[in-house]
Enzyme design. Structure first.
Site, PDB file in Angstrom:
ATOM      1  CE  LYS A 116      -2.261  -0.994   3.720  1.00 27.94           C
ATOM      2  NZ  LYS A 116      -1.844  -2.389   3.859  1.00 27.94           N
ATOM      3  CG  HIS A 148       2.477   1.664   5.050  1.00 30.42           C
ATOM      4  ND1 HIS A 148       1.431   2.536   5.167  1.00 30.42           N
ATOM      5  CD2 HIS A 148       1.963   0.449   5.378  1.00 30.42           C
ATOM      6  CE1 HIS A 148       0.349   1.894   5.557  1.00 30.42           C
ATOM      7  NE2 HIS A 148       0.647   0.624   5.698  1.00 30.42           N
ATOM      8  CD  GLN A 164      -2.798  -2.543  10.571  1.00 31.09           C
ATOM      9  OE1 GLN A 164      -3.775  -1.840  10.698  1.00 31.09           O
ATOM     10  NE2 GLN A 164      -1.602  -2.117  10.929  1.00 31.09           N
TER      11      GLN A 164
HETATM   12  P1  IMP Z   1      -1.799  -5.988  16.279  1.00 30.33           P
HETATM   13  O1  IMP Z   1      -2.376  -5.115  15.212  1.00 30.33           O
HETATM   14  O2  IMP Z   1      -0.371  -5.654  16.603  1.00 30.33           O
HETATM   15  O3  IMP Z   1      -2.683  -6.050  17.495  1.00 30.33           O
HETATM   16  O4  IMP Z   1      -1.752  -7.497  15.714  1.00 30.33           O
HETATM   17  C1  IMP Z   1      -2.947  -8.231  15.393  1.00 30.33           C
HETATM   18  C2  IMP Z   1      -2.717  -9.082  14.161  1.00 30.33           C
HETATM   19  O5  IMP Z   1      -2.564  -8.231  13.027  1.00 30.33           O
HETATM   20  C3  IMP Z   1      -1.453  -9.940  14.198  1.00 30.33           C
HETATM   21  O6  IMP Z   1      -1.686 -11.124  13.465  1.00 30.33           O
HETATM   22  C4  IMP Z   1      -0.439  -9.089  13.463  1.00 30.33           C
HETATM   23  O7  IMP Z   1       0.612  -9.851  12.910  1.00 30.33           O
HETATM   24  C5  IMP Z   1      -1.320  -8.492  12.385  1.00 30.33           C
HETATM   25  N1  IMP Z   1      -0.823  -7.201  11.879  1.00 30.33           N
HETATM   26  C6  IMP Z   1      -0.860  -6.007  12.508  1.00 30.33           C
HETATM   27  N2  IMP Z   1      -0.341  -5.059  11.739  1.00 30.33           N
HETATM   28  C7  IMP Z   1       0.027  -5.631  10.608  1.00 30.33           C
HETATM   29  C8  IMP Z   1       0.595  -5.138   9.388  1.00 30.33           C
HETATM   30  O8  IMP Z   1       0.855  -3.939   9.210  1.00 30.33           O
HETATM   31  N3  IMP Z   1       0.821  -6.067   8.432  1.00 30.33           N
HETATM   32  C9  IMP Z   1       0.498  -7.370   8.570  1.00 30.33           C
HETATM   33  N4  IMP Z   1      -0.042  -7.871   9.672  1.00 30.33           N
HETATM   34  C10 IMP Z   1      -0.282  -7.009  10.683  1.00 30.33           C
END
Ligand code: IMP
Length: 438
Positions: free
Chosen positions: A27, A52, A237
């Site tokens: 992105k 990013h 995400q």
């Molecule tokens: P959190 O956002 O850190 O709470 O993580 C929750 C889930 O989202 C986990 O599986 C992370 O690996 C995934 N995740 C969070 N941010 C990213 C991102 O920017 N890219 C890919 N996965 C993400």
């Protein structure tokens, strides 16, 4: 590269760039390109869990909070109210870019964005290691904790840093948080958290730096929209991690889909002219949760190495797998993608044949369409593959779609037909120039 981002803006003045899969699809690259024609770029959700990567004529940059529109000096970048911000990290990230002598645009920070504090990270990590809780495999950035404090109406917002009694409130909250952390640790070792004085000292410089950038961003966006300016939303995400649309509980705590865009812009769904779903040419995932096409063989390793599939924020190795049509079709639908930017096609350059998952076998049933993303069902699903021939040649220097090898074009067409959404851009490398506009 599209001249002044023009290929994005011919038929739209409000665009949302999101990700139809699990994030990490590029992105940043697509936003940087589209931002060449944008007046405003708004980061819509999440926080420093995002990473990013942008590669343009100024160099390579890894951004976590600063919107990827920053490299257009004529664009105003905005961190929206639905983004959660660690002020110290924001200050450092922004200063690191300016220290490289790059001419950048303004960056405003919503006065209503919630602050990530050190106790959020400590709590996040404690919950992830506690035996009583589901392990989500978070990035450890405290994201779920700060959003839950927001929902409980006990969080600090950017504007609170400038109240007269901020330090007093901060110290009271710090003490309460230290007690909460003791309770969460439940007798096991309590992770280190800097003292209240240490945090306040670090916050001092960040607060001063941020103050002139704090803004009522809803007003800035609202006025710009009424004036017909070009507004671009940049999600963090991907929608398969969306709190509501993703495979709960293996999700993040915000909305990479349209809801995040609305929350951070104050615009209405009918104001969005176009959604671009950034989609990788194969699947990757970090953290826990089912991934039907996950590979643990040589092909998976090759995808990981060629695609440099290591987390920008955590350095974790990303899980890799073949393209998953049912999951991505679901992602394209819930994100409302009008068109797709297919990224990292060049990573497939080395494969003699390429598999695409066109459906799942679950017990005796075959499923090709999903209406929810139920991890229980997905953990029992076996992929049904269709195999296509590879092209085994270098696509990284190709700028014209017609010049791609026939097998590569067939691969793009196959995915487009299966998903039922136009692939308008194909990315064959990390640089802004390596985007083919169809
Ligand atoms: P959190 O956002 O850190 O709470 O993580 C929750 C889930 O989202 C986990 O599986 C992370 O690996 C995934 N995740 C969070 N941010 C990213 C991102 O920017 N890219 C890919 N996965 C993400």
């Amino acid at each position: 590269m599209s001249e002044n981002g023009s290929s994005y803006w011919e038929d739209a003045s409000v665009i949302h760039i999101t990700d139809t899969q699990w994030g990490d699809n590029g992105k940043g690259k697509i936003t940087d390109d589209a931002a060449q024609g944008a007046d405003i770029v708004v980061r819509t959700n999440g926080g420093a869990n995002a990473g990013h990567t942008v590669e343009n004529d100024h160099g390579e940059f890894k951004l976590h909070l600063v919107p990827c529109g920053i490299f257009n000096p004529n664009t105003v970048s905005i961190i929206g109210p639905n983004v959660v911000v660690d002020p110290i990290q924001f200050y450092k990230e922004y200063s690191d870019i300016t220290a490289q002598g790059v001419e950048i645009g303004d960056c405003l920070l919503s006065q209503d964005a919630h602050l990530v504090m050190p106790w959020h990270r400590v709590r996040d990590n404690l919950r992830e290691t506690s035996s009583g809780e589901v392990r989500v495999g978070t990035t450890g950035q405290g994201i779920g904790e700060v959003y839950s404090d927001r929902a409980r109406r006990v969080g600090f917002r950017v504007r609170d840093m400038y109240e007269d009694n901020f330090e007093e409130n901060f110290c009271r909250t710090y003490d309460a948080q230290a007690r909460l952390i003791q309770a969460l640790a439940n007798g096991s070792k309590v992770p280190h958290m800097p003292s209240a004085e240490e945090i306040l000292t670090q916050l001092h410089d960040a607060r001063e730096f941020i103050e002139p950038r704090v803004s009522n961003t809803m007003e800035v966006i609202g006025e710009a929209h009424e004036a017909g300016k070009k507004i671009l939303g940049e999600a963090g995400q991907g929608v398969l991690l969306d709190l509501d649309f993703g495979g709960y509980p293996f999700v993040t705590s915000s909305h990479p889909g349209a809801m995040g865009f609305l929350q951070s812009t104050g615009l209405h769904p009918r104001h969005i002219d176009k959604v671009i779903g950034v989609t990788k040419s194969y699947m990757t995932r970090v953290g826990e949760g089912p991934m039907v096409t996950e590979l643990s063989d040589e092909s998976g390793y090759l995808l990981q190495q060629r695609g440099n599939e290591f987390g920008v924020t955590t350095g974790r190795t990303r899980r890799t797998g073949w393209f998953d049509i049912p999951a991505t079709r679901y992602g394209a639908r819930v994100s409302g993608s009008d068109e797709l930017a297919l990224t990292k096609l060049d990573v497939l350059d080395a494969f003699p044949e390429i598999k695409v998952c066109i459906g799942y076998k679950v017990g005796n049933q075959e499923i090709s369409t999903l209406y929810d993303f139920d991890p229980k069902l997905l953990s029992r699903a076996e992929p049904i593959y269709h195999t296509l021939p590879g092209w085994e040649s270098d696509t990284t220097g190709i700028t014209n779609y017609d010049k791609l090898p026939k097998q590569a074009k067939d691969y793009v067409s196959f995915i487009q037909n299966e998903l039922g959404v136009t692939i308008s851009k194909v990315s064959v490398g990390p640089h802004r120039n390596q985007t083919i506009h169809r």
